[in-house]
Write an enzyme that holds these catalytic residues in place. Structure first.
Site, PDB file in Angstrom:
ATOM      1  N   SER A 125       0.825  -1.201   0.000  1.00 41.90           N
ATOM      2  CA  SER A 125       0.000   0.000   0.000  1.00 41.90           C
ATOM      3  C   SER A 125       0.862   1.255   0.000  1.00 41.90           C
ATOM      4  O   SER A 125       1.972   1.265   0.530  1.00 41.90           O
ATOM      5  CB  SER A 125      -0.873  -0.020   1.253  1.00 41.90           C
ATOM      6  OG  SER A 125      -1.443   1.242   1.501  1.00 41.90           O
ATOM      7  N   TYR A 150      -2.445  -0.277  10.566  1.00 38.11           N
ATOM      8  CA  TYR A 150      -2.627  -0.890   9.239  1.00 38.11           C
ATOM      9  C   TYR A 150      -1.421  -0.585   8.347  1.00 38.11           C
ATOM     10  O   TYR A 150      -0.817  -1.483   7.759  1.00 38.11           O
ATOM     11  CB  TYR A 150      -3.913  -0.384   8.569  1.00 38.11           C
ATOM     12  CG  TYR A 150      -3.922  -0.658   7.081  1.00 38.11           C
ATOM     13  CD1 TYR A 150      -4.086  -1.961   6.605  1.00 38.11           C
ATOM     14  CD2 TYR A 150      -3.709   0.357   6.156  1.00 38.11           C
ATOM     15  CE1 TYR A 150      -4.049  -2.231   5.240  1.00 38.11           C
ATOM     16  CE2 TYR A 150      -3.675   0.097   4.796  1.00 38.11           C
ATOM     17  CZ  TYR A 150      -3.838  -1.192   4.343  1.00 38.11           C
ATOM     18  OH  TYR A 150      -3.791  -1.456   3.000  1.00 38.11           O
ATOM     19  N   LYS A 154       1.812  -3.081   6.636  1.00 37.05           N
ATOM     20  CA  LYS A 154       2.288  -3.131   5.251  1.00 37.05           C
ATOM     21  C   LYS A 154       3.802  -2.887   5.199  1.00 37.05           C
ATOM     22  O   LYS A 154       4.530  -3.541   4.461  1.00 37.05           O
ATOM     23  CB  LYS A 154       1.523  -2.130   4.375  1.00 37.05           C
ATOM     24  CG  LYS A 154       0.059  -2.492   4.175  1.00 37.05           C
ATOM     25  CD  LYS A 154      -0.118  -3.868   3.541  1.00 37.05           C
ATOM     26  CE  LYS A 154      -1.564  -4.255   3.361  1.00 37.05           C
ATOM     27  NZ  LYS A 154      -1.742  -5.644   2.884  1.00 37.05           N
TER      28      LYS A 154
END
Length: 338
Positions: A125, A150, A154
């Site tokens: 991402s 989050y 990644k």
């Protein structure tokens, strides 16, 4: 060739399964249905005429992952989507995100590391860049301290893959750092199916347009941008799905220059939240009920991609405009409301 797609019934996963099958790959899907529906298989079959093999289990169950690879020893590549992905929720439930996004990646890499040769595409991402210093963002931009758990999963995921590739030369991996996927397949057989309140902007826009949501909240109108709202790079999910197939073909044909590579996947164009709303109003002919509210934790001001590397090295380019992607999202919303 048999390809495993984890999270293959989710939004991006299902569109990638369609593109893989249309290229003649044999697909096996693992999905725990925590954020998807088994009915998506019907949509995949309607588009491709081929039913993928589907196994329902949770990748956090290590013994089930081991058992899967024993039964499917001829997997030629893995595209790994399975992960929790809501920025706001990750701030509230960090441990859930670390267990689900990191633990499952480790189990997957342990199995692949034992194979004679393995090809791995990681769903990464643009959140790894945090608030980048310069726009558009190139792959050489520094990976900054994550704004959310989050985003951190990644970053950590990429580091884990890179470290593994250093000591497992038979493992070939590509991390695709994508920007903001949206839209639906032009057939309207598959699209984004958020469970509960959508965490992404576009399904919230289309649900508001369809009358499911009373009002769209625009988080922050005081950012240092042209109209005060956040800027993002919105990419049509079909374009994004095709990038995964191109990346996989690069690995299976041995064209990768190193055994760990990174590519940005976006359109190269930044659009503000208000521009996305205006796009919806253009393609739908509806006025959208929205209100500018306070900023949201974890959001950055702007992020859009420099896609030069993906365009030249991968030979992939996004083709759809914001309006085309938005129209496909609206067509899909109208279909599922019927």
């Amino acid at each position: 060739m048999k390809i495993l797609v984890t999270g293959g019934l989710g939004f991006i996963g299902s569109h990638t399964v369609v593109e893989l099958q249309s290229k003649g790959f044999e697909v096996v899907i693992i999905d725990d249905l925590s954020n998807s529906s088994e009915k998506v298989i019907d949509g995949i079959v309607a588009i491709t005429g081929v039913k993928p093999v589907f196994e329902k289990f949770d990748l956090k169950e290590k013994t089930k992952v081991q058992d899967f690879f024993k039964r499917h020893s001829n997997i030629a590549g893995v595209i790994h989507f399975a992960a929790s992905k809501a920025v706001g929720e990750s701030v509230e439930k960090p441990l859930l995100y670390y267990e689900n996004n990191i633990g499952t990646l480790v189990y997957m890499l342990q199995e692949l590391s034992a194979m004679q040769t393995a090809n791995f595409i990681f769903s990464s991402s643009c959140t790894v860049y945090g608030q980048a210093d310069k726009m558009p963002i190139t792959e050489s931009a520094p990976v900054k301290e994550a704004e959310s758990p989050y985003g951190n999963t990644k970053q950590m995921g990429e580091e884990i893959i890179r470290d593994t590739c250093k000591v497992v030369p038979a493992l070939n991996a590509i991390a695709l750092r994508y920007f903001n996927p949206m839209g639906a397949h032009p057939s309207t057989e598959i699209g984004e199916l958020p469970i509960g309140v959508p965490q992404n902007l576009v399904p919230f826009i289309t649900q508001t347009g369809a009358g499911i949501r009373e009002q769209l909240s625009v988080f922050g109108g005081d950012y240092p941008t042209q109209d005060g709202t956040c800027i993002r790079d919105y990419i049509h999910v079909v374009d994004l799905a095709k990038a995964h197939v191109v990346a996989l073909e690069r690995l299976v044909s041995g064209k990768n220059s190193e055994n760990y590579e990174v590519f940005n996947v976006g359109t190269g164009t930044g659009s503000s939240v208000l521009e996305a709303i205006q796009s919806f109003e253009r393609v739908s002919g509806k006025k959208l009920n929205y209100k500018i509210v306070d900023r949201r934790a974890g959001d950055i001001t702007a992020a859009y991609a420099d896609t030069t590397k993906a365009n030249t090295v991968l030979g992939w380019k996004a083709e759809s405009t914001l309006d085309e992607a938005m129209k496909s999202a609206w067509d899909w919303e109208q279909k599922i409301r019927k």
